[in-house]
Design a protein around this motif. Structure first.
Motif, short mmCIF file in Angstrom:
data_model
loop_
_atom_site.label_atom_id
_atom_site.label_comp_id
_atom_site.label_asym_id
_atom_site.label_seq_id
_atom_site.Cartn_x
_atom_site.Cartn_y
_atom_site.Cartn_z
N THR A 194 -9.69 -5.09 -2.22
CA THR A 194 -9.15 -4.06 -2.91
C THR A 194 -8.22 -2.97 -2.14
OG1 THR A 194 -11.00 -2.70 -3.25
CG2 THR A 194 -10.31 -4.41 -5.12
N GLU A 195 -9.09 -2.89 -0.84
CA GLU A 195 -8.27 -1.82 0.01
C GLU A 195 -8.72 -2.52 1.46
OE1 GLU A 195 -9.77 1.97 -0.10
OE2 GLU A 195 -9.07 2.50 -1.97
N PHE A 196 -7.63 -2.53 2.31
CA PHE A 196 -8.04 -3.09 3.74
C PHE A 196 -8.43 -2.12 4.86
CE2 PHE A 196 -4.22 -5.60 2.05
CZ PHE A 196 -4.59 -6.94 2.10
N PRO A 197 -9.46 -2.63 5.30
CA PRO A 197 -10.07 -1.54 6.49
C PRO A 197 -9.18 -1.09 7.43
CG PRO A 197 -10.57 -3.79 6.98
CD PRO A 197 -9.85 -3.89 5.57
N ARG A 198 -7.84 -1.61 7.68
CA ARG A 198 -6.85 -1.20 8.63
C ARG A 198 -5.60 -1.10 7.93
NH1 ARG A 198 -10.74 -3.87 10.87
NH2 ARG A 198 -10.02 -5.79 10.06
N ASP A 199 -4.79 -0.36 8.42
CA ASP A 199 -3.14 -0.52 7.70
C ASP A 199 -2.35 -0.74 9.05
OD1 ASP A 199 -0.94 -0.20 6.42
OD2 ASP A 199 -0.88 1.92 6.27
N ASN A 200 -1.75 -1.88 9.07
CA ASN A 200 -0.72 -2.21 10.08
C ASN A 200 0.05 -3.59 9.77
OD1 ASN A 200 -2.56 -4.89 10.33
ND2 ASN A 200 -3.99 -3.79 11.55
N PHE A 201 0.77 -4.10 10.70
CA PHE A 201 1.69 -5.19 10.19
C PHE A 201 1.16 -6.42 9.50
CE2 PHE A 201 4.13 -8.87 11.76
CZ PHE A 201 5.24 -8.98 10.81
N LEU A 202 0.14 -6.73 10.12
CA LEU A 202 -0.77 -8.18 9.75
C LEU A 202 -1.38 -7.89 8.33
CD1 LEU A 202 -2.46 -9.45 12.77
CD2 LEU A 202 -0.42 -10.26 11.64
N THR A 203 -1.87 -6.73 8.26
CA THR A 203 -2.32 -6.32 6.68
C THR A 203 -1.23 -6.24 5.82
OG1 THR A 203 -2.13 -4.08 7.29
CG2 THR A 203 -4.42 -5.09 7.57
N LYS A 204 -0.05 -5.67 6.01
CA LYS A 204 1.13 -5.79 5.21
C LYS A 204 1.25 -7.43 4.86
CE LYS A 204 3.03 -1.31 6.07
NZ LYS A 204 2.10 -0.73 6.55
N CYS A 205 1.26 -8.06 5.97
CA CYS A 205 1.73 -9.45 5.79
C CYS A 205 0.67 -10.41 4.72
CB CYS A 205 1.89 -10.26 7.00
SG CYS A 205 3.16 -9.71 8.09
N VAL A 206 -0.65 -9.92 4.93
CA VAL A 206 -1.60 -10.52 4.02
C VAL A 206 -1.32 -10.20 2.53
CG1 VAL A 206 -4.13 -10.52 3.67
CG2 VAL A 206 -3.43 -10.63 6.11
N GLN A 207 -1.01 -8.77 2.47
CA GLN A 207 -0.51 -8.42 1.11
C GLN A 207 0.73 -9.22 0.38
OE1 GLN A 207 0.07 -4.33 1.90
NE2 GLN A 207 -1.44 -3.70 0.37
N PHE A 208 1.55 -9.23 1.32
CA PHE A 208 2.54 -10.55 1.06
C PHE A 208 2.16 -11.70 0.56
CE2 PHE A 208 6.13 -13.32 2.19
CZ PHE A 208 7.12 -12.96 1.21
N LEU A 209 1.07 -12.29 1.29
CA LEU A 209 0.53 -13.57 1.22
C LEU A 209 0.04 -13.73 -0.17
CD1 LEU A 209 -0.23 -16.55 2.20
CD2 LEU A 209 -2.09 -15.47 3.19
N TYR A 210 -0.79 -12.72 -0.24
CA TYR A 210 -1.56 -12.63 -1.42
C TYR A 210 -0.66 -12.44 -2.70
CZ TYR A 210 -5.95 -11.13 0.73
OH TYR A 210 -7.06 -11.13 1.29
N PHE A 255 -11.73 -15.89 6.77
CA PHE A 255 -11.71 -14.55 7.14
C PHE A 255 -10.66 -13.48 6.75
CE2 PHE A 255 -14.62 -15.87 10.52
CZ PHE A 255 -15.38 -14.74 10.76
N ILE A 256 -9.55 -14.23 5.95
CA ILE A 256 -8.64 -13.39 5.43
C ILE A 256 -8.67 -13.48 3.95
CG2 ILE A 256 -6.80 -13.65 7.47
CD1 ILE A 256 -5.44 -15.52 5.38
N LYS A 257 -9.79 -14.12 3.62
CA LYS A 257 -10.31 -14.05 2.16
C LYS A 257 -9.25 -14.83 1.19
CE LYS A 257 -13.96 -11.88 3.23
NZ LYS A 257 -15.17 -12.61 3.25
#
Length: 224
Positions: A122-138, A189-191
């Motif tokens: 529900t919350e990412f442990p870090r806020d960076n470009f890749l986590t934003k990309c993961v959000q887009f993937l989701y 690992f990206i759940k």
């Protein structure tokens, strides 16, 4: 530079049944897959899906760095199919047949046993470009119909065919093996997948391996 074994510049739809182009008909498997994917994603509600979760999932941390091999999977499929379509038609047939078998089996399972996962943070442990990309993937890759994992199944099929490609260098084959391992790990690992989705893909791959390479394994067993 290697010369393609088929001159696709001469290809026309009217020539699809000619022996030199007939292998391309196997690509129709993707049309069937995407049609079934659309049906299962839109006609099977999430509330009717069984949640796939095993204790191992809770021991695997989220890490956005694994998005890189996860996304590389798409490129690996294109590279592999394109290479074999150009330089090894038998390899192309085997790879595409392997993919079709895993697609059919997975789709039957998704219809008979609709499933989903509940692992996305529900919350990412870090806020960076890749986590934003993961959000887009989701946002566009849903968490339903995940077991067995086709990310895993296709990857193992690709590895199987490349390891038998005589013209591939040892370095490239080694790269494919490492890439496939990282792709399989990335699903967890990206759940995007439960570890159970990985384990469930293995017997599906064994079935595809037995069908596609039945002569190879039959000869090997006879030698024993």
């Amino acid at each position: 530079m290697k010369k393609p074994v088929v001159d696709y510049r001469e290809f026309r739809l009217s020539r699809l049944n000619e022996p030199r182009f007939s292998h391309l008909k196997l690509l129709a498997g993707w049309i069937g897959y995407f049609a079934l994917y659309f049906i299962t994603e839109n006609l099977i509600p999430a509330e009717k899906c069984y949640v796939v979760h095993i204790p191992l999932d809770d021991l695997i941390p989220f890490h956005e760095g694994f998005l890189i091999p996860y996304v590389f999977w798409y490129l690996l499929i294109v590279i592999s199919l394109l290479y074999f379509a150009l330089y090894n038609i038998d390899g192309f047939r085997k790879l595409q047949t392997y993919i079709i078998i895993t697609q059919v089996v997975a789709m039957v399972i998704y219809i008979v046993f609709p499933n989903m996962q509940d692992l996305r943070p529900t919350e990412f442990p870090r806020d960076n470009f890749l986590t934003k990309c993961v959000q887009f993937l989701y946002a566009f890759d849903t968490d339903t119909n995940v077991c067995p994992s086709l990310h895993v199944a296709y990857s193992l099929g690709i590895m199987s065919v490349w390891l038998r490609e005589k013209d591939a260098s040892a370095a490239w084959r080694g790269f494919v093996v490492v890439a496939v391992i990282l792709i399989c790990l990335s699903t967890m690992f990206i759940k995007q997948h439960s570890a159970m989705d990985f384990f469930a893909a293995l017997p599906v791959c064994l079935l595809a391996e037995a069908v596609v390479y039945r002569e190879f394994w039959r000869d090997k067993l006879r030698r024993k």
